[in-house]
Design a protein around this motif. Structure first.
Motif: not given
Length: 299
Positions: A5-9, A66-68, A72-73, A166-173
Motif C-alpha cells: 500500500s502506497v500512501i500519498i498525503p 496536517g501531514l501526520s 494516519n488516515r 500508535a501511528g504518526f504523532d499528530e502533535t509534531l508539526r
C-alpha cells in the motif's frame, strides 16, 4: 489483496502531484494500491489526481488536518502487507518498491527497508546528493545521531510493525518522520538498499523550510529518543546537536533569504560550533587521561 500500500498525503500540490503519481505507476513492481489522501487542498490537486485512470488508485478527501493526520488516515485505509509513504512533491526511481521488497523478503528479521536519496529542484533537476549512509540491524543509535533516512518518502515498512505503534504523532508539526523511524528502530531491525531510489524535491515553500519549527520539533524528538534509550557514548548528545545544528544552518541559508532566516542561521551556527567544541574538549581530555594513566603505569 495488494502486496504494498502506497500512501500519498497531499495538500495544494497541483504542480507536482501528477509526476509523483506517475512515479508509482511506473514501478517495476505492480502489485500495489495507491491511496491518495487529499488534505483539504484548495487548488486543482484533487482534480488532477482524479484524472489519472488506474484501478489501483483510491482517492479520499478530508478537511485539512496536517501531514501526520493524513498519513494516519491512509494507514487506516491500507490493506497491503507492506506500507510506503510518498510525499506529493517527491519521485521514486522505477525499481524502488521491487528492490526494497526483495530486501525485506531476504531479511525476515527486518521490518524496515530504506534506500538513498538525491535532491532535485522545483524543475526536477538534480540539486545535490544525500548522505548515502549504509547501516543495518539495530540502527537506533545511528538515528539518534541524525535522521539518515532523510525524508518520509523513503522506507518500505511491514504493516504489522504499525500494530505496535500508535501511528504518526499528530502533535509534531515537523520531524514527525524522524520520530516514527526512531520508534520503529527501537523495536525492529532495518535493512539498507544501497542505491539512490528517492528524489526529494527542494522547494522554498515546503514545510521543511520553516527552520524555527524544525529546530523546536527536532529537539523534542531528540529528547524523547534519549529518554527512551540513552546511548552509552557520553558525548553523543553533543554529537546529535552538532549534526542537527549543522543541518539547520544549511537549511536557513537556502533561498529565499529572509531576515528571520538570517538571524536563525547565525544562532544555529553558534550552536553547531559550541557543540563541536565540547566534543573536541571531551576527546582531548580522554586522550590526555589515557596517556597519563599509561605513563604512570610505566613508571
Amino acid at each position: 489483496m495488494p502486496t504494498i500500500s502506497v500512501i500519498i498525503p497531499t495538500y495544494n500540490s497541483e504542480k507536482t502531484i501528477k509526476a509523483t503519481i506517475e512515479s508509482v505507476i511506473k514501478q517495476t513492481f505492480s502489485d500495489w494500491e495507491l491511496i491518495i489522501i487529499n488534505d483539504g487542498s484548495q487548488d486543482s490537486t484533487l482534480d488532477i489526481a482524479l484524472q489519472v485512470k488506474d484501478s489501483r488508485i483510491k482517492v479520499f478527501s478530508f478537511n485539512n488536518a496536517g501531514l501526520s493526520a493524513s498519513r494516519n488516515r491512509g494507514l487506516k485505509c491500507a490493506v497491503g502487507e507492506f506500507i510506503s509513504f510518498l510525499d506529493a512533491d517527491d519521485i521514486w526511481i522505477s525499481d524502488k518498491l521491487e528492490i526494497q521488497l526483495k530486501a525485506l523478503q531476504e531479511n525476515p528479521q527486518a521490518a524496515v527497508a530504506y534506500s538513498w536519496t538525491d535532491y532535485i529542484d522545483e524543475n526536477g533537476k538534480f540539486a545535490f546528493s544525500g548522505s548515502y549512509i549504509n547501516v543495518n540491524g539495530d540502527v537506533y543509535q545511528h538515528l539518534l545521531m541524525s535522521d539518515f533516512l532523510e525524508n518520509g518518502s523513503n522506507p518500505l515498512i511491514r504493516k504489522e510493525a504499525f500494530t505496535v505503534l500508535a501511528g504518526f504523532d499528530e502533535t509534531l508539526r515537523a520531524a514527525e518522520d524522524w520520530d516514527m523511524w526512531l520508534r520503529l528502530a527501537n523495536k525492529f531491525d532495518f535493512v539498507c538498499v544501497p542505491s539512490v531510489q528517492i528524489l526529494y524535491r527542494v522547494t522554498p515553500n515546503s514545510l521543511s523550510s520553516n527552520v524555527i519549527n524544525q529546530e523546536k520539533f527536532c529537539l523534542e524528538v531528540l529528547r524523547r529518543g534519549y529518554q527512551e534509550r540513552p546511548p552509552s557514548l557520553k558525548y553523543s548528545w553533543n554529537i546529535s546537536l552538532a549534526k542537527l545544528y549543522r543541518y539547520l544552518t544549511c537549511k536557513a541559508l537556502q533561498k529565499p533569504f529572509t531576515r528571520q532566516k538570517s538571524l536563525a542561521s547565525a544562532k544555529f551556527l553558534c550552536n553547531y560550533l559550541w557543540n563541536e567544541s565540547l566534543i573536541l574538549q571531551y576527546i582531548t581530555f580522554k586522550l590526555f587521561t589515557t596517556y597519563y594513566d599509561k605513563l604512570r603505569m610505566k613508571f
